[in-house]
Write a protein that holds these residues in place. Structure first.
Motif, short mmCIF file in Angstrom:
data_model
loop_
_atom_site.label_atom_id
_atom_site.label_comp_id
_atom_site.label_asym_id
_atom_site.label_seq_id
_atom_site.Cartn_x
_atom_site.Cartn_y
_atom_site.Cartn_z
N GLY A 18 20.24 94.76 -18.25
CA GLY A 18 20.90 93.73 -17.47
C GLY A 18 20.15 92.41 -17.55
O GLY A 18 20.75 91.34 -17.59
N ARG A 19 18.84 92.49 -17.59
CA ARG A 19 18.03 91.27 -17.67
C ARG A 19 18.31 90.55 -18.98
O ARG A 19 18.51 89.34 -19.01
CB ARG A 19 16.54 91.62 -17.54
N LYS A 20 18.33 91.34 -20.04
CA LYS A 20 18.61 90.74 -21.34
C LYS A 20 20.03 90.19 -21.36
O LYS A 20 20.28 89.09 -21.87
CB LYS A 20 18.42 91.80 -22.43
N LYS A 21 20.93 90.95 -20.79
CA LYS A 21 22.33 90.51 -20.72
C LYS A 21 22.44 89.25 -19.86
O LYS A 21 23.15 88.32 -20.20
CB LYS A 21 23.18 91.65 -20.14
N ARG A 22 21.69 89.22 -18.74
CA ARG A 22 21.71 88.04 -17.88
C ARG A 22 21.13 86.83 -18.59
O ARG A 22 21.64 85.73 -18.47
CB ARG A 22 20.94 88.31 -16.58
N GLN A 23 20.07 87.05 -19.35
CA GLN A 23 19.49 85.93 -20.11
C GLN A 23 20.48 85.42 -21.16
O GLN A 23 20.63 84.21 -21.34
CB GLN A 23 18.19 86.37 -20.79
N GLN A 24 21.15 86.35 -21.81
CA GLN A 24 22.14 85.97 -22.80
C GLN A 24 23.29 85.20 -22.13
O GLN A 24 23.73 84.17 -22.64
CB GLN A 24 22.69 87.19 -23.53
N MET A 25 23.75 85.70 -21.00
CA MET A 25 24.82 85.02 -20.27
C MET A 25 24.36 83.65 -19.77
O MET A 25 25.12 82.68 -19.82
CB MET A 25 25.30 85.87 -19.09
N ALA A 26 23.12 83.57 -19.31
CA ALA A 26 22.59 82.28 -18.85
C ALA A 26 22.53 81.29 -20.01
O ALA A 26 22.87 80.11 -19.85
CB ALA A 26 21.21 82.48 -18.24
N GLN A 27 22.14 81.77 -21.19
CA GLN A 27 22.10 80.91 -22.37
C GLN A 27 23.51 80.45 -22.75
O GLN A 27 23.72 79.28 -23.07
CB GLN A 27 21.45 81.66 -23.55
N GLU A 28 24.46 81.36 -22.69
CA GLU A 28 25.85 81.00 -23.00
C GLU A 28 26.38 79.97 -22.00
O GLU A 28 27.06 79.02 -22.39
CB GLU A 28 26.74 82.24 -23.01
N VAL A 29 26.07 80.16 -20.73
CA VAL A 29 26.51 79.22 -19.70
C VAL A 29 25.86 77.85 -19.94
O VAL A 29 26.52 76.81 -19.82
CB VAL A 29 26.19 79.74 -18.28
N LYS A 30 24.58 77.85 -20.31
CA LYS A 30 23.88 76.60 -20.58
C LYS A 30 24.51 75.88 -21.77
O LYS A 30 24.76 74.67 -21.72
CB LYS A 30 22.41 76.88 -20.86
N GLU A 31 24.77 76.62 -22.85
CA GLU A 31 25.40 76.02 -24.03
C GLU A 31 26.79 75.48 -23.70
O GLU A 31 27.16 74.39 -24.12
CB GLU A 31 25.49 77.05 -25.16
N PHE A 32 27.55 76.25 -22.91
CA PHE A 32 28.88 75.81 -22.51
C PHE A 32 28.81 74.55 -21.66
O PHE A 32 29.58 73.61 -21.86
CB PHE A 32 29.60 76.93 -21.75
N SER A 33 27.88 74.51 -20.72
CA SER A 33 27.77 73.33 -19.86
C SER A 33 27.33 72.11 -20.67
O SER A 33 27.80 70.99 -20.41
CB SER A 33 26.81 73.58 -18.69
N GLU A 34 26.47 72.29 -21.67
CA GLU A 34 26.08 71.18 -22.54
C GLU A 34 27.28 70.69 -23.34
O GLU A 34 27.47 69.48 -23.51
CB GLU A 34 24.94 71.60 -23.47
N LEU A 35 28.09 71.63 -23.83
CA LEU A 35 29.29 71.26 -24.57
C LEU A 35 30.24 70.48 -23.68
O LEU A 35 30.80 69.46 -24.08
CB LEU A 35 29.98 72.52 -25.11
N VAL A 36 30.42 70.93 -22.45
CA VAL A 36 31.29 70.23 -21.50
C VAL A 36 30.76 68.84 -21.21
O VAL A 36 31.52 67.87 -21.18
CB VAL A 36 31.46 71.05 -20.20
N LYS A 37 29.44 68.71 -21.04
CA LYS A 37 28.84 67.39 -20.80
C LYS A 37 29.09 66.46 -21.98
O LYS A 37 29.42 65.29 -21.80
CB LYS A 37 27.34 67.52 -20.56
N GLU A 38 28.91 66.97 -23.20
CA GLU A 38 29.13 66.16 -24.39
C GLU A 38 30.59 65.73 -24.49
O GLU A 38 30.89 64.57 -24.78
CB GLU A 38 28.72 66.93 -25.65
N GLN A 39 31.50 66.66 -24.23
CA GLN A 39 32.92 66.33 -24.29
C GLN A 39 33.28 65.31 -23.20
O GLN A 39 34.06 64.39 -23.44
CB GLN A 39 33.78 67.58 -24.14
N TYR A 40 32.70 65.47 -22.02
CA TYR A 40 32.95 64.53 -20.93
C TYR A 40 32.45 63.14 -21.31
O TYR A 40 33.16 62.14 -21.11
CB TYR A 40 32.26 65.01 -19.65
N GLY A 41 31.26 63.07 -21.88
CA GLY A 41 30.72 61.79 -22.33
C GLY A 41 31.60 61.15 -23.39
O GLY A 41 31.88 59.94 -23.34
N PHE A 42 32.06 61.95 -24.34
CA PHE A 42 32.94 61.45 -25.39
C PHE A 42 34.25 60.93 -24.80
O PHE A 42 34.71 59.83 -25.14
CB PHE A 42 33.23 62.55 -26.41
#
Length: 97
Positions: A18-42
């Motif tokens: 679960g920890r590994k899965k949580r880290q993976q999910m946290a990374q995916e959420v971080k990448e998604f939020s960065e993508l959303v920020k970039e799209q919002y800026g654009f």
């Protein structure tokens, strides 16, 4: 006793996984939020460009309207000064010049 150890291991293993899965999910959420920020800026940059273009065009349209009304006024003045009679002195003077 062995059953208890297996139960403990089976209880602990999901937390490790679960920890590994949580880290993976946290990374995916971080990448998604960065993508959303970039799209919002654009999108905000595009919106600013559209608004700037819109207001520039609006200013040009106002200038064109003012010029059209000015030309219309000058044309109206010229039409009132134009002689209707072909023998008019003003008309002969304007064609001679």
């Amino acid at each position: 006793m062995l059953d208890k150890i297996l139960d403990i291991i089976m209880t602990i293993l999901p937390f490790f996984g679960g920890r590994k899965k949580r880290q993976q999910m946290a990374q995916e959420v971080k990448e998604f939020s960065e993508l959303v920020k970039e799209q919002y800026g654009f999108l905000m940059a595009q919106l600013e460009k559209v608004l700037k273009d819109y207001f520039d065009l609006s200013d040009r349209v106002k200038e064109m309207h003012a010029e059209i009304f000015s030309l219309k006024g000058r044309l109206s003045e010229a039409m009132t000064l134009q002689c209707v009679n072909k023998e008019c002195i003003q008309r002969k003077n304007s064609t001679d010049a």
